[in-house]
Design a protein around this motif. Structure first.
Motif, mmCIF file in Angstrom:
data_model
loop_
_atom_site.group_PDB
_atom_site.id
_atom_site.type_symbol
_atom_site.label_atom_id
_atom_site.label_comp_id
_atom_site.label_asym_id
_atom_site.label_seq_id
_atom_site.Cartn_x
_atom_site.Cartn_y
_atom_site.Cartn_z
ATOM 1 N N GLN A 116 0.824 -1.203 0.000
ATOM 2 C CA GLN A 116 0.000 0.000 0.000
ATOM 3 C C GLN A 116 0.861 1.258 0.000
ATOM 4 N N ASN A 117 1.984 1.207 0.696
ATOM 5 C CA ASN A 117 2.840 2.389 0.815
ATOM 6 C C ASN A 117 3.733 2.598 -0.402
ATOM 7 N N GLU A 118 4.219 1.502 -0.971
ATOM 8 C CA GLU A 118 5.121 1.566 -2.125
ATOM 9 C C GLU A 118 4.504 0.755 -3.267
ATOM 10 N N GLN A 119 3.981 1.449 -4.273
ATOM 11 C CA GLN A 119 3.213 0.783 -5.322
ATOM 12 C C GLN A 119 3.903 0.772 -6.684
ATOM 13 N N TRP A 120 5.188 1.143 -6.735
ATOM 14 C CA TRP A 120 5.869 1.274 -8.026
ATOM 15 C C TRP A 120 6.080 -0.062 -8.753
ATOM 16 N N GLY A 121 5.877 -1.176 -8.063
ATOM 17 C CA GLY A 121 5.964 -2.491 -8.696
ATOM 18 C C GLY A 121 4.592 -3.097 -8.940
ATOM 19 N N MET A 122 3.551 -2.295 -8.849
ATOM 20 C CA MET A 122 2.198 -2.841 -8.896
ATOM 21 C C MET A 122 1.265 -2.053 -9.806
ATOM 22 N N VAL A 123 1.387 -0.724 -9.842
ATOM 23 C CA VAL A 123 0.461 0.100 -10.612
ATOM 24 C C VAL A 123 1.232 1.091 -11.488
ATOM 25 N N GLY A 124 0.521 1.681 -12.440
ATOM 26 C CA GLY A 124 1.133 2.666 -13.326
ATOM 27 C C GLY A 124 1.306 2.134 -14.735
ATOM 28 N N ASP A 125 1.544 3.045 -15.678
ATOM 29 C CA ASP A 125 1.780 2.663 -17.072
ATOM 30 C C ASP A 125 3.008 1.767 -17.167
ATOM 31 N N VAL A 126 2.885 0.652 -17.863
ATOM 32 C CA VAL A 126 4.001 -0.275 -17.997
ATOM 33 C C VAL A 126 4.731 -0.054 -19.310
ATOM 34 N N PHE A 127 5.931 -0.599 -19.398
ATOM 35 C CA PHE A 127 6.797 -0.486 -20.564
ATOM 36 C C PHE A 127 7.518 -1.815 -20.744
ATOM 37 N N VAL A 128 8.196 -1.987 -21.852
ATOM 38 C CA VAL A 128 8.942 -3.221 -22.101
ATOM 39 C C VAL A 128 10.281 -3.136 -21.364
ATOM 40 N N VAL A 129 10.645 -4.196 -20.664
ATOM 41 C CA VAL A 129 11.991 -4.301 -20.112
ATOM 42 C C VAL A 129 12.807 -5.191 -21.038
ATOM 43 N N GLY A 130 14.092 -4.882 -21.147
ATOM 44 C CA GLY A 130 14.944 -5.656 -22.044
ATOM 45 C C GLY A 130 15.243 -4.946 -23.348
ATOM 46 N N CYS A 131 14.737 -3.717 -23.508
ATOM 47 C CA CYS A 131 15.064 -2.905 -24.675
ATOM 48 C C CYS A 131 14.948 -1.431 -24.294
ATOM 49 N N ALA A 132 15.269 -0.545 -25.215
ATOM 50 C CA ALA A 132 15.300 0.887 -24.924
ATOM 51 C C ALA A 132 13.932 1.407 -24.509
ATOM 52 N N LEU A 133 13.938 2.321 -23.553
ATOM 53 C CA LEU A 133 12.708 2.965 -23.104
ATOM 54 C C LEU A 133 12.348 4.103 -24.059
ATOM 55 N N ASP A 168 3.146 -10.758 -27.287
ATOM 56 C CA ASP A 168 3.106 -11.892 -26.364
ATOM 57 C C ASP A 168 4.484 -12.466 -26.064
ATOM 58 N N ASN A 169 5.488 -12.057 -26.818
ATOM 59 C CA ASN A 169 6.853 -12.524 -26.579
ATOM 60 C C ASN A 169 7.728 -11.472 -25.885
ATOM 61 N N LEU A 170 7.103 -10.393 -25.448
ATOM 62 C CA LEU A 170 7.826 -9.346 -24.736
ATOM 63 C C LEU A 170 7.646 -9.500 -23.236
ATOM 64 N N THR A 171 8.578 -8.980 -22.486
ATOM 65 C CA THR A 171 8.463 -8.935 -21.036
ATOM 66 C C THR A 171 8.197 -7.488 -20.633
ATOM 67 N N LEU A 172 7.055 -7.265 -19.993
ATOM 68 C CA LEU A 172 6.681 -5.921 -19.579
ATOM 69 C C LEU A 172 7.048 -5.682 -18.122
ATOM 70 N N ALA A 173 7.121 -4.415 -17.761
ATOM 71 C CA ALA A 173 7.341 -4.060 -16.364
ATOM 72 C C ALA A 173 6.317 -4.791 -15.499
ATOM 73 N N HIS A 203 -3.904 -3.436 -20.740
ATOM 74 C CA HIS A 203 -4.619 -2.162 -20.625
ATOM 75 C C HIS A 203 -3.767 -1.036 -20.041
ATOM 76 N N SER A 204 -2.702 -1.350 -19.329
ATOM 77 C CA SER A 204 -1.822 -0.304 -18.790
ATOM 78 C C SER A 204 -0.594 -0.044 -19.659
ATOM 79 N N PHE A 205 -0.526 -0.667 -20.827
ATOM 80 C CA PHE A 205 0.638 -0.545 -21.703
ATOM 81 C C PHE A 205 0.462 0.675 -22.613
#
Length: 269
Positions: A116-133, A168-173, A203-205
């Motif tokens: 509840q206090n730290e939500q940066w690993g749970m909510v928010g717009d996601v992005f692909v990890v493993g390539c450029a942001l 479907d072959n990407l890894t998202l945040a 839906h958050s991507f």
């Protein structure tokens, strides 16, 4: 005056939301996401769907600049809008449960960003990890804080992926989307159609479905995904309001639909 949604420059929400995204961009690395998959995708916590819904009465999404109500209210608002448009019952159910992966806060931790206090690993717009942001990320100035952007394995346009490999072959945040998707994918009684599962997973991507990024990674199938997500997005985003619903009052309508597509037994989280 028409309400403006996703206004990340509003001074009333800027500080808290901005800090959330700073932490998310800085800490959601490829290694972190792999670690979260190993930690949370064990499917050994049985819990009734409605009990999970009730727990979201205790969570306010700190990344949302549009709404400061318990998250369960957003779910009901989305579902009721889909219902009022006479959309299929499975889509009404998706509206009702699409954020339910946030129940991970019950067994999450501050360290993981899943509490509840730290939500940066749970909510928010996601992005692909493993390539450029991409610059289409919210607060793109935080992209440079991610350690992966200094790693030659991960900081190119394709990174660890093959061109046009498909979503479907990407890894998202790591976050509630992927968590709920994986929980339902492994739920033996799940009959939610493919379109509904895509709505839940992506839906958050926003950098993809609203920002137009990652074109070199997309495949032909993803065009259909985009249509489904944009259809769902108008109910996820534009139904947010201050109307309060009683969870028990809407249960009589939605529970039979939930039983139809998810069975009557517990779901293993």
């Amino acid at each position: 005056m028409e309400k403006v949604f996703r206004n990340y420059n509003d001074i009333d929400v800027n500080a808290a939301v901005r800090e959330h995204y700073r932490k998310m961009r800085e800490r959601q690395t490829f290694e972190y996401v792999q670690r979260m998959h190993r930690k949370y995708l064990k499917f050994n916590k049985p819990m009734d769907l409605w009990e999970a819904m009730d727990h979201l009465n205790d969570l306010i999404d700190v990344s949302d600049p549009d709404l400061d109500l318990p998250n369960v209210q957003h779910l009901i608002q989305s579902a009721e809008a889909i219902r009022s448009d006479n959309r299929p019952d499975w889509m009404q159910l998706v509206g009702l449960i699409h954020d339910l992966g946030k129940v991970m806060f019950l067994w999450g931790s501050d360290e993981d960003g899943t509490s509840q206090n730290e939500q940066w690993g749970m909510v928010g717009d996601v992005f692909v990890v493993g390539c450029a942001l991409p610059e289409s990320c919210v607060y793109p100035e935080f992209n440079k804080l991610n350690p992966d952007m200094s790693d030659s394995r991960y900081n190119s346009e394709l990174g660890i992926y093959e061109e046009h490999c498909g979503l479907d072959n990407l890894t998202l945040a790591w976050g509630h989307d992927e968590y709920l998707y994986q929980v339902l994918k492994h739920h033996k009684d799940n009959l939610i159609p493919e379109a509904g599962m895509v709505m839940i997973r992506y839906h958050s991507f926003y950098p993809w479905h609203s920002g137009g990024s990652y074109t070199s990674l997309l495949c032909a199938k993803d065009k259909e995904y985009l249509n489904w997500i944009r259809d769902f997005n108008k109910y996820d985003l534009y139904t947010k309001c201050n109307k309060i619903y009683d969870l028990n009052e809407i249960k009589d309508y939605y529970l039979p639909i939930a039983n139809k597509y998810l069975g009557t037994g517990p779901i293993f989280w």
